[in-house]
Write an enzyme that holds these catalytic residues in place. Sequence first.
Site, PDB file in Angstrom:
ATOM      1  N   LYS A 144      35.382  28.049  40.355  1.00  0.00           N
ATOM      2  CA  LYS A 144      36.049  29.180  41.005  1.00  0.00           C
ATOM      3  C   LYS A 144      34.965  30.057  41.651  1.00  0.00           C
ATOM      4  O   LYS A 144      34.438  29.669  42.679  1.00  0.00           O
ATOM      5  CB  LYS A 144      36.942  29.893  39.983  1.00  0.00           C
ATOM      6  CG  LYS A 144      38.046  28.936  39.498  1.00  0.00           C
ATOM      7  CD  LYS A 144      38.988  29.543  38.517  1.00  0.00           C
ATOM      8  CE  LYS A 144      40.195  28.662  38.256  1.00  0.00           C
ATOM      9  NZ  LYS A 144      39.950  27.378  37.601  1.00  0.00           N
ATOM     10  N   SER A 153      45.716  34.032  35.243  1.00  0.00           N
ATOM     11  CA  SER A 153      45.538  33.316  36.499  1.00  0.00           C
ATOM     12  C   SER A 153      46.683  33.475  37.488  1.00  0.00           C
ATOM     13  O   SER A 153      46.468  33.413  38.687  1.00  0.00           O
ATOM     14  CB  SER A 153      45.316  31.830  36.216  1.00  0.00           C
ATOM     15  OG  SER A 153      46.351  31.321  35.398  1.00  0.00           O
ATOM     16  N   HIS A 168      38.701  33.340  35.600  1.00  0.00           N
ATOM     17  CA  HIS A 168      38.856  34.162  36.813  1.00  0.00           C
ATOM     18  C   HIS A 168      38.061  35.464  36.762  1.00  0.00           C
ATOM     19  O   HIS A 168      38.187  36.288  37.666  1.00  0.00           O
ATOM     20  CB  HIS A 168      40.341  34.443  37.069  1.00  0.00           C
ATOM     21  CG  HIS A 168      41.121  33.194  37.279  1.00  0.00           C
ATOM     22  ND1 HIS A 168      41.246  32.591  38.514  1.00  0.00           N
ATOM     23  CD2 HIS A 168      41.771  32.397  36.398  1.00  0.00           C
ATOM     24  CE1 HIS A 168      41.956  31.487  38.386  1.00  0.00           C
ATOM     25  NE2 HIS A 168      42.283  31.341  37.107  1.00  0.00           N
TER      26      HIS A 168
END
Length: 386
Positions: A236, A176, A204
């Site tokens: 996200k 990250s 991610h």
Amino acid sequence: MWNKLESRLKQRQAQDLIRQRLTLESGQDTEVSVNATHYVNFSSNDYLGLASHPKMAETMISAVKRYGPGSGASHLVVGHSKEHNLLEEELAEFVGTERAVLFSSGFMANYGVLTSLFDRKDLLVQDKLNHASLIDGGRASEAKMLRYAHNDLNSLQRQLKHQVDTKIIVTDGVFSMDGDLAPLPEILSLAESSQSQLMVDDAHGFGVLGESGKGSLEYFELEQGRVDIYMATLGKAIGGYGAFVAGKSTLIEALIQFARSYIYTTAIPPVVAAVNREGLRLVQSEPELRQNLQDNIQYFKQLAEEARLPLMPSDTAIQPLMVKKSDAAIRISQSLRDRGLLVVAIRPPTVPENTARLRITLTANHTKAHIEQLIEAIKDNIQVIP
Ligand SMILES: Cc1ncc(COP(=O)(O)O)c(C=O)c1O
């Protein structure tokens, strides 16, 4: 207690490590407003721009009319709705596992997995740069935890020599704060040859990587079934909120029965589940968003290389610029802000000592002009970067 807290806060301030919250007056978007000032946002994890996609808002409005705003209880009491069920089924189908279970956040998912599934006869082997939730979950677990040097297969192999009941390798798919990928094919081979299990946190990668956005495993063309525990977040690239764990039915049932961070917390509201479902649909129906993001990453990297900026080795939407010293990172971040660009300085303890950085994140909705503006502003600060 108060004296101790005050002195810790003062120490943090003196080390340039104090954090300040930005208060957004607009929605999460490529361009945001803070203190009545307009900024181009290079700090969000909304990689596909779904948090501001009109269909997400429309879905929320119609879902709230049906379900109201709250969930009212935990999943095992009366907080589990049809929207949660459908989302779990759709997630499992999309990633290709037997089942999936929702958690109220990624932190809780990682914590729940590591604290509920393993006992003192087991060994967790984690990458040193894994997300804080994995490290904290490992510390709180009854299992012994060892860490290996970041993405270092020799270091990992050494940690796997221990003879225990169950060995589980735990890694982020995309790191990250660094943006680099775990070498999953090699890690998987090591897992298989050492009879270890593998857990991947794809916060991610999910929605972004791979031909259809299935994440890091698809990116490496690895079969989902070879990974024992797959975790990803929905706040996200999906543009909503929450997280899920996917895998075999036995894994999911064990989490529902034993994971305290699943059992003893209020379920995410059904409207949020509905929005997450919409996000998952958009990931599949609008592949051009992933293409835009890839184009933006390539354009940024090309301009940064031409300007000889000290980028870290990353091909993902996370493109950190290594500055090392915290005070320098703050100075550059402030200077960018003065030019209408929001790039948050990331400092210890989030990253190791002397590796403060500007964590630049690109999204599908950035324009070439945004990226050019950012590069020009960084170039004007280059003398501050060692
Ligand atoms: C790699 C990783 N795992 C887990 C999390 C936690 O997810 P959540 O924000 O949903 O708690 C994050 C970030 O927030 C992350 O970057």
